[in-house]
Design a protein around this motif. Sequence first.
Motif, PDB file in Angstrom:
ATOM      1  N   ASN A  88       0.882  -1.290   0.015  1.00 34.75           N
ATOM      2  CA  ASN A  88      -0.036  -0.069   0.170  1.00 34.75           C
ATOM      3  C   ASN A  88       0.984   1.258  -0.149  1.00 34.75           C
ATOM      4  N   ALA A  89       2.082   1.153   0.574  1.00 43.14           N
ATOM      5  CA  ALA A  89       2.632   2.430   0.631  1.00 43.14           C
ATOM      6  C   ALA A  89       3.635   2.688  -0.426  1.00 43.14           C
ATOM      7  N   VAL A  90       4.134   3.865  -0.656  1.00 48.53           N
ATOM      8  CA  VAL A  90       5.110   4.133  -1.822  1.00 48.53           C
ATOM      9  C   VAL A  90       6.349   3.979  -1.467  1.00 48.53           C
ATOM     10  N   PHE A  91       7.162   3.060  -2.122  1.00 52.37           N
ATOM     11  CA  PHE A  91       8.517   2.580  -1.826  1.00 52.37           C
ATOM     12  C   PHE A  91       9.351   3.144  -3.098  1.00 52.37           C
ATOM     13  N   PRO A  92      10.769   3.439  -2.975  1.00 53.41           N
ATOM     14  CA  PRO A  92      11.682   3.701  -4.093  1.00 53.41           C
ATOM     15  C   PRO A  92      11.794   2.605  -4.914  1.00 53.41           C
ATOM     16  N   PRO A  93      12.033   2.763  -6.228  1.00 52.84           N
ATOM     17  CA  PRO A  93      12.188   1.621  -7.322  1.00 52.84           C
ATOM     18  C   PRO A  93      13.612   0.927  -7.176  1.00 52.84           C
ATOM     19  N   THR A  94      14.453   1.341  -6.054  1.00 53.55           N
ATOM     20  CA  THR A  94      15.633   0.791  -6.324  1.00 53.55           C
ATOM     21  C   THR A  94      15.703  -0.656  -5.421  1.00 53.55           C
ATOM     22  N   VAL A  95      14.602  -1.065  -4.971  1.00 56.85           N
ATOM     23  CA  VAL A  95      14.699  -2.412  -3.932  1.00 56.85           C
ATOM     24  C   VAL A  95      14.475  -3.538  -4.922  1.00 56.85           C
ATOM     25  N   THR A  96      15.420  -4.388  -4.646  1.00 59.47           N
ATOM     26  CA  THR A  96      15.974  -5.582  -5.611  1.00 59.47           C
ATOM     27  C   THR A  96      16.493  -6.692  -4.642  1.00 59.47           C
ATOM     28  N   ASP A  97      16.519  -6.550  -3.279  1.00 57.94           N
ATOM     29  CA  ASP A  97      16.898  -7.832  -2.458  1.00 57.94           C
ATOM     30  C   ASP A  97      16.532  -7.603  -1.193  1.00 57.94           C
ATOM     31  N   ILE A  98      16.696  -8.262  -0.381  1.00 57.70           N
ATOM     32  CA  ILE A  98      16.412  -8.186   1.239  1.00 57.70           C
ATOM     33  C   ILE A  98      17.075  -6.882   1.759  1.00 57.70           C
ATOM     34  N   ARG A  99      18.452  -6.860   1.178  1.00 57.13           N
ATOM     35  CA  ARG A  99      19.180  -5.553   2.037  1.00 57.13           C
ATOM     36  C   ARG A  99      18.752  -4.413   1.689  1.00 57.13           C
ATOM     37  N   SER A 100      18.429  -4.085   0.209  1.00 65.60           N
ATOM     38  CA  SER A 100      18.028  -3.102  -0.409  1.00 65.60           C
ATOM     39  C   SER A 100      16.487  -2.737   0.230  1.00 65.60           C
ATOM     40  N   ALA A 101      15.820  -3.827   0.331  1.00 65.13           N
ATOM     41  CA  ALA A 101      14.177  -3.553   0.806  1.00 65.13           C
ATOM     42  C   ALA A 101      14.219  -3.121   2.267  1.00 65.13           C
ATOM     43  N   LEU A 102      15.052  -3.791   3.205  1.00 66.06           N
ATOM     44  CA  LEU A 102      15.292  -3.054   4.594  1.00 66.06           C
ATOM     45  C   LEU A 102      15.898  -1.668   4.532  1.00 66.06           C
ATOM     46  N   GLN A 103      16.770  -1.372   3.767  1.00 73.49           N
ATOM     47  CA  GLN A 103      17.536  -0.222   3.917  1.00 73.49           C
ATOM     48  C   GLN A 103      16.541   0.869   3.500  1.00 73.49           C
ATOM     49  N   CYS A 104      15.788   0.733   2.525  1.00 78.37           N
ATOM     50  CA  CYS A 104      14.706   1.661   2.034  1.00 78.37           C
ATOM     51  C   CYS A 104      13.568   1.781   2.758  1.00 78.37           C
ATOM     52  N   ILE A 105      13.564   1.197   4.093  1.00 79.08           N
ATOM     53  CA  ILE A 105      12.328   1.573   4.736  1.00 79.08           C
ATOM     54  C   ILE A 105      12.331   2.740   5.334  1.00 79.08           C
ATOM     55  N   ASP A 106      13.352   3.377   5.727  1.00 79.87           N
ATOM     56  CA  ASP A 106      13.522   5.000   6.111  1.00 79.87           C
ATOM     57  C   ASP A 106      12.955   5.639   5.182  1.00 79.87           C
ATOM     58  N   ILE A 107      13.459   5.522   4.131  1.00 83.90           N
ATOM     59  CA  ILE A 107      13.319   6.472   2.796  1.00 83.90           C
ATOM     60  C   ILE A 107      11.772   6.428   2.750  1.00 83.90           C
ATOM     61  N   ALA A 108      11.282   5.205   2.528  1.00 79.96           N
ATOM     62  CA  ALA A 108       9.950   5.090   2.270  1.00 79.96           C
ATOM     63  C   ALA A 108       8.880   5.723   3.504  1.00 79.96           C
ATOM     64  N   TYR A 109       9.403   5.681   4.607  1.00 81.80           N
ATOM     65  CA  TYR A 109       8.770   6.002   5.638  1.00 81.80           C
ATOM     66  C   TYR A 109       8.458   7.773   5.541  1.00 81.80           C
ATOM     67  N   HIS A 110       9.670   8.238   5.253  1.00 79.47           N
ATOM     68  CA  HIS A 110       9.562   9.657   5.103  1.00 79.47           C
ATOM     69  C   HIS A 110       8.942   9.987   3.612  1.00 79.47           C
ATOM     70  N   MET A 111       8.943   9.198   2.810  1.00 78.12           N
ATOM     71  CA  MET A 111       8.189   9.571   1.357  1.00 78.12           C
ATOM     72  C   MET A 111       6.811   9.432   1.777  1.00 78.12           C
ATOM     73  N   ASN A 112       6.307   8.813   2.675  1.00 83.42           N
ATOM     74  CA  ASN A 112       4.851   8.530   3.132  1.00 83.42           C
ATOM     75  C   ASN A 112       4.477   9.494   3.821  1.00 83.42           C
ATOM     76  N   HIS A 113       5.069  10.438   4.359  1.00 88.69           N
ATOM     77  CA  HIS A 113       4.753  11.536   5.642  1.00 88.69           C
ATOM     78  C   HIS A 113       5.160  12.757   5.185  1.00 88.69           C
ATOM     79  N   ALA A 114       4.395  13.915   5.725  1.00 88.13           N
ATOM     80  CA  ALA A 114       4.728  15.211   5.320  1.00 88.13           C
ATOM     81  C   ALA A 114       4.706  15.955   6.699  1.00 88.13           C
ATOM     82  N   VAL A 115       5.178  17.101   6.426  1.00 85.46           N
ATOM     83  CA  VAL A 115       5.296  18.209   7.611  1.00 85.46           C
ATOM     84  C   VAL A 115       4.724  19.289   7.162  1.00 85.46           C
ATOM     85  N   LEU A 116       3.704  20.051   7.530  1.00 84.22           N
ATOM     86  CA  LEU A 116       3.155  20.994   7.175  1.00 84.22           C
ATOM     87  C   LEU A 116       2.627  21.084   5.671  1.00 84.22           C
TER      88      LEU A 116
END
Length: 232
Positions: A88-116
């Motif tokens: 359901n959430a938006v993720f970067p298109p660079t996810v290719t394996d378990i390492r990149s999948a888990l590493q991208c969680i923080d970026i995806a987290y911030h992509m799915n949130h906004a400030v003001l």
Amino acid sequence: MRNHIDSAQFQVLGANLQIVIDGFGSFTLIAHRILLEEGLGTDDGSGTVKFQADKWYSLDLWLNALRRIGNEFGHALLHQSGMTTPKNAVFPPTVTDIRSALQCIDIAYHMNHAVLGQPMFNPGTGQMFEGIGHYGYSHAVGTSLITIESTTPYPCDFDQGIIIAMAQRFQTSAVLTHDASRCRKHGSDRCAYHVTWKEASVPVHTFRAKTATAPSAAKAAVPPSLRRSNVG
């Protein structure tokens, strides 16, 4: 238990509301009722919540809904809801394996949130805004162990669902362990999740990142204290 983060000035992308609906499985009417009672979305007249996937909604109200689910229906349902996040959430298109999948969680987290009303991560510039915590990533080269450290305001069980779902998309043998004695549920300011797996000789899944476009940035200026240097 929430940490010290003041969530009042932050928003969550509407697409994430589907997480709760999917998490309830066959009992979606309960999910719709909770979202509506917590002020998220609008009633279509039949008790079904209507929301816009590309609109920002109050993070405070969203966290209230998740906390209520945990209190009224148990932490297992929060975990199950968290496991629906990757689809359901938006993720970067660079996810290719378990390492990149888990590493991208923080970026995806911030992509799915906004400030003001302004997205907290800009994929074009790499700029990230602060204020909602992080999913820290560490991996020792040559090992099948990754540690994710969460300082977000999200429930621990919800976080566990997100992390293991992302890991098992690429390594079905992945398992997650968590030291419950050092947990946000018990007053800690962070939770550490350890993911281990047995390497598969052939990739088990090709991740298709959701490519929904985030809402356009609002004109309100983001305070300098919330700005962070570009993510390299």
